[in-house]
Write an enzyme that holds these catalytic residues in place. Structure first.
Site, short mmCIF file in Angstrom:
data_model
loop_
_atom_site.label_atom_id
_atom_site.label_comp_id
_atom_site.label_asym_id
_atom_site.label_seq_id
_atom_site.Cartn_x
_atom_site.Cartn_y
_atom_site.Cartn_z
CE LYS A 232 52.84 27.53 56.72
NZ LYS A 232 53.16 26.16 57.16
CG ASP A 237 50.60 25.78 62.02
OD1 ASP A 237 49.42 25.48 62.30
OD2 ASP A 237 51.37 25.04 61.34
CE LYS A 244 52.06 23.15 64.15
NZ LYS A 244 52.64 22.05 63.37
CG ASP A 255 53.98 27.92 60.07
OD1 ASP A 255 54.95 27.46 59.45
OD2 ASP A 255 52.84 27.42 60.02
CG ASP A 314 49.57 21.07 62.16
OD1 ASP A 314 49.81 22.28 61.92
OD2 ASP A 314 50.30 20.34 62.85
CD GLU A 316 49.38 25.62 58.60
OE1 GLU A 316 49.23 24.47 59.02
OE2 GLU A 316 50.49 26.20 58.57
NE ARG A 318 50.43 20.22 52.98
CZ ARG A 318 50.98 19.07 53.35
NH1 ARG A 318 50.68 17.94 52.71
NH2 ARG A 318 51.85 19.03 54.33
#
Ligand code: BES
Ligand code: ZN
Ligand code: ZN
Length: 468
Positions: A232, A237, A244, A255, A314, A316, A318
């Site tokens: 990933k 993020d 967030k 991230d 959020d 994101e 996956r």
């Protein structure tokens, strides 16, 4: 490099370096009985108990530094010497012939990482002490592993401003060059043309100056079994439109920690020449906010043909991973491993130090947990509990990217990914933190490589070792 390898074993007379005598608690009394009484008194007076990560400086008759006594957990512990490089006076040292014989791989690995600092923006507080070692396959392997860990940490530690999708791609390109691997990337609108719509959807809000992309590295003999690593690569993020809070966003430069870890593992595999054909895939995006950002409630068709509904922007990771997993599965690898800072839920369950492992093969889970504990690079096996799939069923699409109810969030995230991994494909999913939230010797606060040594050892069991 604070470990220097030489053809002949180093000793004080030829190199002028100071010997280190390693002792564990159980062996302290015996070790003391072999040295003159004044030395015993000196060590006692200095409170040396051979506790791990402690040391005592022992003067020679002329008052110069004569020897270092170092407390270690055991001769094979991977972090055995990690406390020394930043604690000993600057200078040159070698492992003396007295005391525990530290395994050369552990010695090289722990010393090298014991001197790790992220020094991109300011110089280290002090220079690290240097260790002279004999050049053999074990010490070299220790340095290969340490270099991969250090470059993983560097990528994670670099702020998003200097580690966007393009810079992450450059880091992969550089590694590809070093190992004679092929590099390519599919950038921006080309993602749509090449049927990677989910990666594009998440990254499109940042497309103007930080274009989303799928980064790919290929290496190895086509005749060998194919190993596909997926990481990933969310370079920042903020949560997207489901923004967030400040606390939750603070560390989100990390991230892309899954990508950094996947690249670190790829470096180990290539440097040690494992008999595999390696494919590394990194969906790299910034999850940003703009007028064209993807929204809660949107539905996207993915590469695999499944329609996904966005319950929360959020979640994101996956979404970008589902296209990368589908892409990787198309060439029918023997094994696929993805690494991702995927869920806060995995952190709540297991904390910072234990990545969560999901796999369809119970036996893999058991092996990896045992291996991780044995070499102090732990992970914990969690269930792909199918009944929870009901939580990610959508009213209007095939699947939704957030679990209803919010319980078991690491499991529902893993189940989402599993829908994009064909049933017969051997697959490991690691939900990790990629960050040390407290300092330990060799492991300062900041970006971290997790489970790479464990995965490497497991891959070596499965495929055989490469070049030593
Ligand atoms: N990158 C985060 C997960 C994360 C957060 C990892 C903190 C490590 C530390 C991920 O993209 C995320 O935000 N996940 C959400 C999912 C939720 C909206 C279903 C989460 O875990 O809260
Ligand atoms: Zn997120
Ligand atoms: Zn994320």
């Amino acid at each position: 490099m604070t470990v220097s390898l030489s053809k002949t074993p180093p000793d004080s007379t030829t190199t002028g370096s100071v010997p280190i005598r390693c002792v564990d608690r159980a062996g302290l009394a015996a070790a003391l009985s072999t040295v003159p009484e004044p030395t015993q008194r000196w060590l006692r007076a200095n409170g040396f108990t051979a506790a791990p990560d402690t040391h005592a400086l022992v003067p020679a008759a002329d008052g110069a530094l004569g020897e270092v006594w170092a407390g270690v957990r055991s001769a094979s512990h991977p972090w055995a010497l990690a406390a020394l490089p930043k604690a000993l006076p600057v200078g040159r040292y070698h492992l003396g012939s007295e005391g525990l014989a530290i395994e050369p791989q552990a010695a090289a690995f722990s010393w090298e990482l014991g001197s790790y600092v992220f020094d991109l923006y300011k110089p280290p507080r002090r220079a690290a002490a240097e260790l002279l070692m004999a050049d053999d396959t074990h010490s070299r392997r220790g340095l290969v592993l340490a270099a991969a860990v250090a470059s993983t940490r560097d990528l994670v530690n670099t702020p998003a401003e200097h580690m966007g999708p393009a810079q992450l791609a450059e880091a992969v390109r550089l590694v590809a060059q070093q190992h004679g691997a092929k590099f390519r990337q599919i950038v921006g609108d080309a993602l749509l043309k090449q049927n990677l719509p989910a990666i594009h959807a998440v990254g499109r809000a940042a497309a103007a100056d930080r274009a989303p992309r799928l980064i790919e590295l290929n290496w190895g003999d086509p005749k060998h079994p194919k190993l596909c690593l997926v990481g990933k690569g969310v370079c920042f993020d903020c949560g997207g439109l489901n923004i967030k809070g400040g606390e939750g966003m603070r560390l989100m430069k990390k991230d892309m920690g899954g990508a950094a870890n996947a690249l670190g593992l790829a470096q180990m595999v290539m440097a040690l020449e494992l008999p595999v054909r390696l494919q590394l895939l990194i969906p790299a995006v910034e999850n940003a906010i703009a007028g064209n950002a993807y929204r809660p409630g949107d539905v996207f068709k993915t590469r695999a043909g499944l329609h996904i509904e966005i319950g929360n922007t959020d979640a994101e990771g996956r979404v970008v991973l589902c296209d990368a997993l589908a892409f990787g599965a198309e060439s029918q690898p023997d094994l696929m491993i993805d690494l991702a800072t995927l869920t806060g839920a995995a952190r709540i369950a297991l904390g910072a130090q234990l990545p969560a492992l999901f796999t369809r093969q119970m036996a893999h889970g058991r092996e990896l947990v045992d291996l991780g504990l044995a070499i102090d690079d732990p992970l914990w096996h969690m269930p792909l509990w199918h009944p929870y799939h009901a939580q990610i069923e959508s009213d209007i699409a095939d699947i939704v990217n957030t679990g209803r109810g919010g319980l078991g969030g690491a499991i529902t995230a893993a189940l989402f990914l599993a829908d994009f991994v064909p049933a017969g494909l051997d697959w490991l999913h690691l939900d990790l933190f990629a960050w040390n939230d407290g300092a330990r010797p060799g492991r300062p606060v900041g970006g971290e490589a997790q489970t790479l040594r464990t995965l490497l050892a497991w891959l070596e069991r499965r495929y055989g070792e490469g070049r030593a």
